[in-house]
Design an enzyme around this catalytic site. Structure first.
Site, PDB file in Angstrom:
ATOM      1  N   GLU A 173      -6.184  -1.975   4.958  1.00 28.62           N
ATOM      2  CA  GLU A 173      -5.650  -1.637   6.295  1.00 28.62           C
ATOM      3  C   GLU A 173      -6.685  -1.862   7.403  1.00 28.62           C
ATOM      4  O   GLU A 173      -6.954  -0.964   8.216  1.00 28.62           O
ATOM      5  CB  GLU A 173      -5.116  -0.196   6.312  1.00 28.62           C
ATOM      6  N   GLU A 292       1.305  -1.034  -0.694  1.00 31.88           N
ATOM      7  CA  GLU A 292       1.560   0.405  -0.466  1.00 31.88           C
ATOM      8  C   GLU A 292       2.979   0.524   0.067  1.00 31.88           C
ATOM      9  O   GLU A 292       3.296  -0.038   1.123  1.00 31.88           O
ATOM     10  CB  GLU A 292       0.568   1.015   0.535  1.00 31.88           C
TER      11      GLU A 292
END
Ligand code: AHR
Length: 503
Positions: A173, A292
């Site tokens: 991320e 995710e």
């Protein structure tokens, strides 16, 4: 009576289903590792301290690849802390989750646990606070047989054979301002490209995932992917997607349509990757690692759980222990349908996470382990979805949502395994009040019968499995499923997820 119609035809191929679509994720966060998979004092613990009741449930869940050790955690992680004699391993403060990491479980222990559950290791590299050199060191330690200081260190630490890790995430991320070492798309793209080139010089067999957006709702979404891939297209194999969904402001209708957002997210990232490909005149296709995904009540985490305080760094605190309802599990099952609908481009995915932390499996220290509502759609889809994903020609009523506009009341996908001759159909009914009878044209499948039909639904869509009542929610046989004259029919209760196996 509300009706819908599907056509399932093995010629309507989307793509082969990669087993990696049924991956999961274990982060050093909360009680995922400690008091989750690992609890040496537990009555079911094996010689290595791993809970065997959890191992059995993970096996039943059917996870293929497991991403490790983070997540946000990885951006402050020094991998060297997690190997070597346990007593010498440092205790570190983890800034991502404001916790103390004891490093009692590290790379060797986790790889050993994966052997027990027969799953593949997928490692995330720290490109937040560390760089290319440390990434090279970890790949050398993990994948080089011997003859160098780091590979011989692995051998000395008890592992003579290389770990042979194929899947590597180039950070986590990196588009998120909350991420340690967060940077611009251009800076990250250059770092990812440089690191990927170096890793391939060391081990040409690695498969590399570059960070895409943390959600389709990031302000940089779209442009982030374009810029990062412009820098790193030739060097990587996958771009990641992350997505979490929650019911907001009591808007169940929009929540039940969350998979519409996931469909759009995937389609947009594919379009962006293919745009960069055409600009580069490249023959190579970049696929998606949806590494995710889940239902996660992030608002509750930020409002109630987030830890602070200079003297407050607990070990394995209870964090992100969302307790999932039937409605959550229906949305979750629909997210799996979305992944399968894109099996041609989503070739790896990781349910975030596996135990205790936004997880299908919960545990109590010294006590039982049990299945959350989300366990059921994952386990059944992982078991039944094999071979090829099929596009189903769907004709269904629609309804209006505040967030996603007008959406179909039903969503579905099918899979067909030419080797076994079996076909599976996965469906959701998003209606909050009405059952829907679906007719499925299966004439091209030949003479097949219903082998099983299982539905997740409940008169109380808020019902959950808990420590006090661990088997409150489960799957039920759907007795309405039948085949006659080239047509299958099934009735789907309001707010439900169903899997039908034909063969
Ligand atoms: O899965 C929980 C967290 O969600 C992960 O650490 C992070 O990558 C994401 O924001």
């Amino acid at each position: 009576m509300i009706t819908a119609h599907l056509t399932v035809d093995p010629h309507f191929e989307v793509g082969s289903i990669n087993r990696r679509l049924f991956g999961s994720f274990v982060e050093h966060l909360g009680r995922c590792v400690y008091d989750g998979i690992y609890e040496p004092g537990h009555p079911t613990a094996d010689a290595e301290g791993f809970r065997q009741d959890v191992i059995e449930l993970v096996r039943e869940l059917g996870v293929s690849t497991v991403r490790y050790p983070g997540g946000n955690f990885v951006s402050g992680f020094r991998w060297e802390d997690s190997v070597g004699p346990r007593d010498d391993r440092p205790r570190r403060l983890d800034l991502a989750w404001h916790s103390t990491e004891t490093n009692e479980v590290g790379l060797h222990e986790f790889a050993g646990w994966l052997e027990k559950i027969d799953s593949e290791l997928m490692l995330a590299l720290n490109l937040g606070t560390r760089g290319t050199l440390e990434a090279l060191d970890l790949v050398e330690y993990s994948n080089i047989r011997g003859g160098s200081t780091l590979s011989e260190q692995r051998v000395a630490n008890g592992r003579s054979e290389p770990f042979g890790v194929q899947m590597w995430c180039l950070g986590n991320e990196m588009d998120g301002p909350w991420q340690l070492g967060h940077r611009s798309a251009e800076d990250y793209g250059k770092l990812a490209s440089q690191t990927a080139k170096a890793l391939r010089q060391l081990d040409p067999s690695v498969e590399l995932v570059v960070c895409g957006s943390s959600s389709a709702h990031m302000p940089t979404f779209g442009e982030w992917e374009r810029v990062v891939l412009t820098e790193a297209y030739d060097d990587v194999d996958y771009i990641s997607c992350h997505a979490y969904y929650q019911e907001k402001n009591g808007d169940l209708g929009s929540f039940l349509a969350s998979a519409v957002d996931m469909d759009h997210f995937i389609d947009t990232v594919v379009a962006t990757a293919d745009h960069v490909r055409s600009v580069k005149r490249s023959d190579k296709q970049i696929n998606i690692s949806f590494d995710e995904w889940n239902v996660w009540y992030t608002d509750r985490y930020h409002a109630e759980e987030e830890l602070t305080g200079i003297d407050n760094w607990p070990i394995a605190p209870r964090l992100l222990e969302d307790v999932y309802s039937v409605a959550d599990a229906v949305v979750f099952g629909n997210l799996l349908i979305s992944l399968l609908k894109h099996a041609d481009r989503v070739t790896s995915a990781s349910l975030a996470q596996l135990v205790n932390v936004i997880a299908p499996i919960m545990t109590e220290p010294g006590g039982p382990a049990w299945k959350q509502t989300t366990f059921f759609p994952f386990a059944i889809t992982s078991r039944l979805a094999s071979g090829t994903a099929l596009e189903v020609k769907l004709d269904a009523p629609v309804y209006d949502t505040a967030v996603y506009g007008t959406v179909p009341l039903i969503d579905a996908v099918a899979t067909h395994d030419a080797e076994t001759g079996r076909t599976a159909v996965f469906l959701v009914n998003r209606s909050q009040t009405e059952e829907v009878t679906v007719t499925i044209d299966i004439g091209t499948l030949g003479g097949v019968a219903v082998l099983s039909a299982q539905t997740l639904s409940d008169s109380d869509i808020g019902a959950r499995n808990t420590l006090a009542d661990p088997e409150r929610v489960g799957l039920a046989d759907n007795g309405s499923a039948a085949v006659a004259g080239g047509t299958a029919t099934v009735t789907l209760p309001a707010v439900s997820w169903t899997a039908i196996e034909l063969g």
